[in-house]
Design an enzyme around this catalytic site. Structure first.
Site, PDB file in Angstrom:
ATOM      1  N   SER A 146       2.805  14.127   4.174  1.00 27.79           N
ATOM      2  CA  SER A 146       2.870  13.523   2.829  1.00 27.79           C
ATOM      3  C   SER A 146       3.166  14.630   1.831  1.00 27.79           C
ATOM      4  O   SER A 146       2.923  15.803   2.112  1.00 27.79           O
ATOM      5  CB  SER A 146       1.515  12.899   2.493  1.00 27.79           C
ATOM      6  OG  SER A 146       1.462  12.475   1.149  1.00 27.79           O
ATOM      7  N   TYR A 159      -7.784  12.724   1.900  1.00 26.72           N
ATOM      8  CA  TYR A 159      -6.398  12.491   2.338  1.00 26.72           C
ATOM      9  C   TYR A 159      -5.610  13.809   2.275  1.00 26.72           C
ATOM     10  O   TYR A 159      -4.915  14.174   3.228  1.00 26.72           O
ATOM     11  CB  TYR A 159      -5.763  11.423   1.452  1.00 26.72           C
ATOM     12  CG  TYR A 159      -4.405  10.948   1.916  1.00 26.72           C
ATOM     13  CD1 TYR A 159      -4.277  10.129   3.034  1.00 26.72           C
ATOM     14  CD2 TYR A 159      -3.241  11.320   1.231  1.00 26.72           C
ATOM     15  CE1 TYR A 159      -3.024   9.686   3.459  1.00 26.72           C
ATOM     16  CE2 TYR A 159      -1.995  10.878   1.641  1.00 26.72           C
ATOM     17  CZ  TYR A 159      -1.888  10.057   2.752  1.00 26.72           C
ATOM     18  OH  TYR A 159      -0.644   9.626   3.174  1.00 26.72           O
ATOM     19  N   LYS A 163      -3.834  15.981   5.315  1.00 27.41           N
ATOM     20  CA  LYS A 163      -2.388  16.242   5.377  1.00 27.41           C
ATOM     21  C   LYS A 163      -2.083  17.748   5.278  1.00 27.41           C
ATOM     22  O   LYS A 163      -1.151  18.233   5.914  1.00 27.41           O
ATOM     23  CB  LYS A 163      -1.662  15.456   4.280  1.00 27.41           C
ATOM     24  CG  LYS A 163      -1.759  13.925   4.440  1.00 27.41           C
ATOM     25  CD  LYS A 163      -1.126  13.420   5.746  1.00 27.41           C
ATOM     26  CE  LYS A 163      -1.087  11.907   5.817  1.00 27.41           C
ATOM     27  NZ  LYS A 163      -0.480  11.389   7.052  1.00 27.41           N
TER      28      LYS A 163
HETATM   29  N1  LIG Z   1       3.089   4.684   2.302  1.00 30.48           N
HETATM   30  C1  LIG Z   1       3.158   5.822   1.636  1.00 30.48           C
HETATM   31  O1  LIG Z   1       3.374   5.884   0.422  1.00 30.48           O
HETATM   32  C2  LIG Z   1       2.996   7.121   2.367  1.00 30.48           C
HETATM   33  C3  LIG Z   1       3.315   8.286   1.674  1.00 30.48           C
HETATM   34  C4  LIG Z   1       3.175   9.506   2.324  1.00 30.48           C
HETATM   35  C5  LIG Z   1       2.747   9.540   3.627  1.00 30.48           C
HETATM   36  N2  LIG Z   1       2.427   8.375   4.266  1.00 30.48           N
HETATM   37  C6  LIG Z   1       1.963   8.476   5.638  1.00 30.48           C
HETATM   38  O2  LIG Z   1       2.823   7.707   6.449  1.00 30.48           O
HETATM   39  C7  LIG Z   1       2.098   7.192   7.560  1.00 30.48           C
HETATM   40  C8  LIG Z   1       2.316   5.687   7.660  1.00 30.48           C
HETATM   41  O3  LIG Z   1       1.902   5.079   6.448  1.00 30.48           O
HETATM   42  P1  LIG Z   1       2.224   3.552   6.157  1.00 30.48           P
HETATM   43  O4  LIG Z   1       2.265   3.419   4.694  1.00 30.48           O
HETATM   44  O5  LIG Z   1       3.351   3.123   6.995  1.00 30.48           O
HETATM   45  O6  LIG Z   1       0.859   2.879   6.689  1.00 30.48           O
HETATM   46  P2  LIG Z   1       0.576   1.370   7.139  1.00 30.48           P
HETATM   47  O7  LIG Z   1       1.608   0.437   6.606  1.00 30.48           O
HETATM   48  O8  LIG Z   1      -0.866   1.133   6.810  1.00 30.48           O
HETATM   49  O9  LIG Z   1       0.763   1.412   8.747  1.00 30.48           O
HETATM   50  C9  LIG Z   1      -0.148   2.140   9.520  1.00 30.48           C
HETATM   51  C10 LIG Z   1       0.238   2.009  10.978  1.00 30.48           C
HETATM   52  O10 LIG Z   1      -0.659   2.791  11.770  1.00 30.48           O
HETATM   53  C11 LIG Z   1      -1.239   1.971  12.791  1.00 30.48           C
HETATM   54  N3  LIG Z   1      -2.572   2.459  13.093  1.00 30.48           N
HETATM   55  C12 LIG Z   1      -3.626   2.609  12.253  1.00 30.48           C
HETATM   56  N4  LIG Z   1      -4.692   3.062  12.930  1.00 30.48           N
HETATM   57  C13 LIG Z   1      -4.302   3.224  14.225  1.00 30.48           C
HETATM   58  C14 LIG Z   1      -4.961   3.662  15.404  1.00 30.48           C
HETATM   59  N5  LIG Z   1      -6.259   4.035  15.405  1.00 30.48           N
HETATM   60  N6  LIG Z   1      -4.267   3.694  16.560  1.00 30.48           N
HETATM   61  C15 LIG Z   1      -2.963   3.324  16.596  1.00 30.48           C
HETATM   62  N7  LIG Z   1      -2.283   2.904  15.499  1.00 30.48           N
HETATM   63  C16 LIG Z   1      -2.963   2.852  14.333  1.00 30.48           C
HETATM   64  C17 LIG Z   1      -1.230   0.563  12.180  1.00 30.48           C
HETATM   65  O11 LIG Z   1      -1.298  -0.471  13.152  1.00 30.48           O
HETATM   66  P3  LIG Z   1      -2.728  -1.102  13.620  1.00 30.48           P
HETATM   67  O12 LIG Z   1      -3.556  -1.277  12.391  1.00 30.48           O
HETATM   68  O13 LIG Z   1      -2.356  -2.387  14.305  1.00 30.48           O
HETATM   69  O14 LIG Z   1      -3.304  -0.109  14.585  1.00 30.48           O
HETATM   70  C18 LIG Z   1       0.144   0.581  11.511  1.00 30.48           C
HETATM   71  O15 LIG Z   1       1.161   0.390  12.475  1.00 30.48           O
HETATM   72  C19 LIG Z   1       0.644   7.594   7.354  1.00 30.48           C
HETATM   73  O16 LIG Z   1       0.378   8.750   8.107  1.00 30.48           O
HETATM   74  C20 LIG Z   1       0.576   7.911   5.877  1.00 30.48           C
HETATM   75  O17 LIG Z   1      -0.425   8.826   5.566  1.00 30.48           O
HETATM   76  C21 LIG Z   1       2.553   7.175   3.665  1.00 30.48           C
END
Ligand SMILES: NC(=O)c1ccc[n+]([C@@H]2O[C@H](COP(=O)([O-])OP(=O)(O)OC[C@H]3O[C@@H](n4cnc5c(N)ncnc54)[C@H](OP(=O)(O)O)[C@@H]3O)[C@@H](O)[C@H]2O)c1
Length: 254
Positions: A146, A159, A163
């Site tokens: 991130s 968080y 990261k």
């Molecule tokens: N969205 C943003 O603005 C943003 C910005 C910077 C970085 N990020 C990073 O990008 C990544 C993805 O974010 P996102 O926004 O796509 O999140 P999201 O929409 O909440 O998706 C999270 C994914 O992780 C899976 N997951 C969660 N816990 C898990 C576990 N214990 N085992 C296996 N799978 C698991 C979830 O599926 P299940 O719940 O079914 O397991 C889902 O597929 C994260 O690392 C986040 O920190 C996001």
């Protein structure tokens, strides 16, 4: 004069595992890798969401293989990765955010975020990298970190800690795995509209703060990570390891 050979962005013949591949950024990464020719496995806990993702992809002639897996369970990770072929590409996208003021952070929330963002990512990477080494695969490991792995943010002490730790892990992994030709990098998005950010971005004051800091004047979309993840996975990024690729619309430029 020798003529430079254009490196390939194609991922044909490559196998990829995307954790958190059932939705959000992980699903977009999985679709991007499949578009570029890779055979892609997507891992998450919820079977229904995984199946919905694979169905959506199949409707567009893209095959994704669902894997039900809780990545916080190291024994399960080992059993599942041992049962699958060795991978050329690993994208660690599964992650969690629990935002609260530093002085209010509970042990439970600290442990929950660290358990997935750092501990699980560490051990999934360890297992997948071990299989890469055994199979002599010069692979690519990409952690979805991130911009918060590079700057601080309000109510984001845990968080950010998770990261920033991932950024350190990336550099140390790159040092040790370089001799195998395995590259390790992070991809660092700004605020992208997904389930993870929905509640934060629903607050008008917070959205204003976000838009003031993103120099391009808009929040990110999942499509914004698709090109960068294919690039880092491909031979076109063949000399890039231990690096962070910012996908932050200029947030960290100031
Ligand atoms: N969205 C943003 O603005 C943003 C910005 C910077 C970085 N990020 C990073 O990008 C990544 C993805 O974010 P996102 O926004 O796509 O999140 P999201 O929409 O909440 O998706 C999270 C994914 O992780 C899976 N997951 C969660 N816990 C898990 C576990 N214990 N085992 C296996 N799978 C698991 C979830 O599926 P299940 O719940 O079914 O397991 C889902 O597929 C994260 O690392 C986040 O920190 C996001």
């Amino acid at each position: 004069m020798t003529f430079p050979q254009m490196p390939s962005f194609s991922l044909h013949g490559k196998r990829a595992l995307v954790t958190g591949g059932s939705r959000g950024l992980g699903f977009a990464c999985a679709v991007a890798l499949a578009h570029a020719g890779a055979q892609v496995w997507i891992a998450a806990r919820d079977r229904q969401t995984l199946e919905a993702a694979t169905t959506l992809a199949a409707e567009r002639d893209l095959r994704l293989h669902p894997v039900v897996l809780d990545i916080t369970d190291v024994a399960q990770v080992e059993a599942v990765t041992d049962a699958l072929p060795a991978f050329d590409i690993l994208v660690n996208s599964a992650g969690l955010a629990r935002h609260e003021p530093f002085l209010a952070v509970s042990e439970a929330n600290f442990d929950a975020v660290m358990a997935i963002n750092l501990r699980a990512t560490f051990f999934v990477s360890q297992r997948v990298a071990a299989r890469m080494r055994e199979a002599c695969i010069a692979g690519s490991i990409i952690h979805i970190s991130s911009q918060m792995g590079h700057v601080g943010g309000p109510k984001r002490s845990v968080y950010c800690a998770s990261k920033f730790a991932l950024e350190g892990l990336t550099k140390a992994m790159a040092l040790e795995l370089g001799e195998d030709g395995i590259r390790v990098n992070t991809l660092c998005p700004t605020f992208i509209e997904t389930a993870l950010t929905a509640s934060s971005l629903a607050d008008p004051d917070f959205r204003r703060y976000v838009l003031e800091n993103i120099k391009l004047g808009r929040t990110g979309t999942v499509e914004d990570v698709m090109g960068p993840v294919v690039f880092l996975a491909s031979g076109a990024a063949g000399m890039i390891t231990g690096s962070a690729l910012m996908v932050d619309g200029g947030w960290t430029a100031s």
